[in-house]
Design an enzyme around this catalytic site. Structure first.
Site, PDB file in Angstrom:
ATOM      1  N   GLY A  27      43.340   4.864  25.397  1.00  0.00           N
ATOM      2  CA  GLY A  27      44.287   5.303  26.417  1.00  0.00           C
ATOM      3  C   GLY A  27      44.966   6.600  26.033  1.00  0.00           C
ATOM      4  O   GLY A  27      44.824   7.090  24.909  1.00  0.00           O
ATOM      5  N   ARG A  28      45.696   7.125  26.996  1.00  0.00           N
ATOM      6  CA  ARG A  28      46.448   8.350  26.759  1.00  0.00           C
ATOM      7  C   ARG A  28      47.827   8.231  27.365  1.00  0.00           C
ATOM      8  O   ARG A  28      47.977   7.697  28.455  1.00  0.00           O
ATOM      9  CB  ARG A  28      45.745   9.537  27.428  1.00  0.00           C
ATOM     10  CG  ARG A  28      44.923  10.341  26.470  1.00  0.00           C
ATOM     11  CD  ARG A  28      44.064  11.346  27.184  1.00  0.00           C
ATOM     12  NE  ARG A  28      42.979  11.747  26.298  1.00  0.00           N
ATOM     13  CZ  ARG A  28      43.086  12.688  25.375  1.00  0.00           C
ATOM     14  NH1 ARG A  28      44.220  13.355  25.239  1.00  0.00           N
ATOM     15  NH2 ARG A  28      42.069  12.996  24.589  1.00  0.00           N
ATOM     16  N   ASP A  77      62.601   1.668  30.948  1.00  0.00           N
ATOM     17  CA  ASP A  77      61.344   2.093  31.579  1.00  0.00           C
ATOM     18  C   ASP A  77      60.437   0.885  31.810  1.00  0.00           C
ATOM     19  O   ASP A  77      59.248   0.910  31.495  1.00  0.00           O
ATOM     20  CB  ASP A  77      60.650   3.147  30.699  1.00  0.00           C
ATOM     21  CG  ASP A  77      59.612   3.952  31.472  1.00  0.00           C
ATOM     22  OD1 ASP A  77      59.658   3.932  32.726  1.00  0.00           O
ATOM     23  OD2 ASP A  77      58.759   4.589  30.834  1.00  0.00           O
TER      24      ASP A  77
HETATM   25  O1  3AM Z   1      45.690   4.557  29.640  1.00  0.00           O
HETATM   26  P1  3AM Z   1      45.824   3.105  29.995  1.00  0.00           P
HETATM   27  O2  3AM Z   1      46.840   2.828  31.043  1.00  0.00           O
HETATM   28  O3  3AM Z   1      44.508   2.412  30.215  1.00  0.00           O
HETATM   29  O4  3AM Z   1      47.610   0.226  27.958  1.00  0.00           O
HETATM   30  C1  3AM Z   1      48.070   1.416  27.364  1.00  0.00           C
HETATM   31  C2  3AM Z   1      47.650   2.636  28.145  1.00  0.00           C
HETATM   32  O5  3AM Z   1      46.378   2.399  28.670  1.00  0.00           O
HETATM   33  C3  3AM Z   1      47.366   1.636  26.039  1.00  0.00           C
HETATM   34  O6  3AM Z   1      47.371   3.004  25.824  1.00  0.00           O
HETATM   35  C4  3AM Z   1      47.519   3.683  27.064  1.00  0.00           C
HETATM   36  C5  3AM Z   1      48.678   4.652  26.973  1.00  0.00           C
HETATM   37  O7  3AM Z   1      49.874   3.973  26.750  1.00  0.00           O
HETATM   38  N1  3AM Z   1      48.099   0.957  24.957  1.00  0.00           N
HETATM   39  C6  3AM Z   1      49.326   1.284  24.490  1.00  0.00           C
HETATM   40  N2  3AM Z   1      49.702   0.433  23.532  1.00  0.00           N
HETATM   41  C7  3AM Z   1      48.694  -0.458  23.388  1.00  0.00           C
HETATM   42  C8  3AM Z   1      48.502  -1.619  22.556  1.00  0.00           C
HETATM   43  N3  3AM Z   1      49.440  -2.020  21.685  1.00  0.00           N
HETATM   44  C9  3AM Z   1      47.667  -0.117  24.300  1.00  0.00           C
HETATM   45  N4  3AM Z   1      46.539  -0.814  24.406  1.00  0.00           N
HETATM   46  C10 3AM Z   1      46.416  -1.904  23.588  1.00  0.00           C
HETATM   47  N5  3AM Z   1      47.356  -2.290  22.687  1.00  0.00           N
END
Ligand code: 3AM
Length: 426
Positions: free
Chosen positions: A56-57, A210
């Site tokens: 993810g980003r 948030d």
């Molecule tokens: O870009 P998307 O929305 O698919 O779900 C979070 C997000 O995904 C993922 O990283 C992206 C940017 O926040 N993410 C963040 N923390 C995470 C975690 N602890 C994570 N995915 C899995 N485990």
């Protein structure tokens, strides 16, 4: 080599079970001298963590699926750019009127003082001090755990190692699309898990600021956990008034949608965002949609909300939680007893008292106990004396040295062990 954090706790839903009420605070390993290397396959490695792929980003940078090669445990590793964060910090400082400006007092230094300190500091970990300070303080089944923060001094990246949430976001909400809604029962289950996490944050004097489906992730076992403390604030004990607006606009409370809004109750604004999140779970979209920010703020402040055909209990809950007056909006305590939450009195929840055991600073005793579980009595003695020096967190060197001491001193005879224990008690 970095110390290996213990694997994530086995997740469990705490909405109906009673938990032991003493929770130790989290211990976050800080690794300042990490090294980055590349595998034959061209994958990046930071100490013992192999970055397998990007998952993810965010606004700050990239999230990777990382594997700890020592334990084969998967983690979500957030990568930040130090130079970008430094620039942002300088800008914030400039906007807020320079390092001498006086800010609100915030218990763990996530306020203006911390920004000024980070901008001047040569310790790169200060760049993520805010998020770290919040996460270090917390240990809860519905808050994502932070295990380690690593800095490679020769590169531009800083890494935060989080518990991996395999099923990703609760739901994807797009401006121009309606997502598949959850059934009432599933929405109730996830909403209650979110409630417990937020109730615990509020008891620890933290407003999330948030809350939205993007910041609610699901584990392999479908347990909901709250992430992203980038804009969360620790407020002065007993006073939850917030001054500046933050968070994603569509989830923002009406009292924050006005210029120069003055101080508002942070807890009540989190409750509003929980209400908008529940609306998303039930309807697959936010109640207010507009591509124009000012128009969106106006809608949040006064547009009627469409509820379609839902049960009387759920409709009543929406009226109470999406109440535009923060003074009459439902409180967390009232929410616990609402008929939709209790499913007409048929479902129970862990008590507020058991859910909210407040953990504050890592005390000497807590450090002592945490270390006892992983090492021998000698490690405790070493850790206590080191803890007195380092006070808040274990540095990589002290942790490495401590573990080396454990191995060496495990071999020492019983009399010496007893003598050392007596020393500790002096
Ligand atoms: O870009 P998307 O929305 O698919 O779900 C979070 C997000 O995904 C993922 O990283 C992206 C940017 O926040 N993410 C963040 N923390 C995470 C975690 N602890 C994570 N995915 C899995 N485990």
């Amino acid at each position: 080599m970095s110390a290996t954090p213990s694997p994530p706790d086995s997740p469990h839903s705490s909405t109906s079970t009673k938990r032991k009420s003493v929770r130790p605070p989290s211990i976050v390993v800080e690794t300042l001298g990490a090294t980055t290397s590349e595998t034959k396959e061209g994958l990046r490695k930071i100490n013992n963590y192999l970055l397998k792929k990007e998952i993810g980003r965010g606004a700050f940078g990239t999230v990777h699926l990382g594997i700890d090669e020592n334990t084969n445990t998967e983690y979500a590793i957030k990568e930040f750019s130090k130079s970008r964060m430094r620039k942002k910090e300088q800008m914030d400082l400039f906007r807020r009127g320079g390092p001498r400006g006086r800010g609100r007092v915030m218990g763990l230094g996530v306020g203006r003082g911390a920004v000024a300190a980070a901008a001047k500091s040569t310790n790169p970990l200060d760049l993520v001090r805010g998020e770290m300070a919040v996460l270090k303080k917390l240990n809860h089944p519905h808050i994502v755990r932070l295990f380690e923060v690593l800095d490679d001094p020769s590169g531009d990246s800083l890494y935060m190692v989080f518990e991996m949430m395999h099923k990703g976001v609760l739901m994807e909400i797009e401006v121009d699309e309606v997502a598949k809604p959850y059934s009432d029962d599933m929405a109730r289950r996830y909403f209650k898990e979110m409630m417990l996490g937020i109730e615990y944050l509020h008891a620890n004097d933290i407003v999330h600021r948030d809350i939205k489906p993007d910041n609610l992730l699901l584990s392999k076992d479908d347990v909901l956990k709250i992430v992203d403390f980038g804009v969360s604030e620790i407020f002065v004990k007993g006073n939850d008034r917030l001054k500046k607006s933050a968070g994603s606009p569509a989830f923002m409370a009406p009292e924050l949608c006005v210029a120069k809004h003055g101080e508002v109750s942070g807890k009540a604004t989190d409750l509003w965002s929980m209400g908008v999140t529940l609306y998303c779970m039930i309807f697959g979209k936010t109640p207010f949609v507009s591509g124009n920010l000012l128009e969106l703020y106006d809608m949040i402040k006064e547009a009627p909300i469409e509820y379609g055909s839902i049960s009387g209990n759920l409709l009543d809950l929406f009226h109470r939680i999406l109440d535009r007056n923060p003074d009459t909006r439902i409180t967390m305590r009232e929410l616990r007893n609402h008929a939709w939450i209790t499913n007409d009195g048929t479902e129970t929840m862990i008590s507020e008292e058991d859910n909210c055991d407040v953990v504050s600073e890592v005390t000497e005793e807590e450090m002592n106990n945490a270390i006892k579980s992983i090492a021998s009595i000698f490690a405790v003695i070493k850790a206590v004396s080191k803890f007195k020096r380092h006070s808040r967190s274990l540095s990589q060197q002290s942790l490495n040295k401590m573990m080396a001491d454990v191995k060496r001193e495990d071999a020492i005879k019983d009399e010496e062990l007893n003598a050392a224990t007596r020393n500790l008690n002096v």
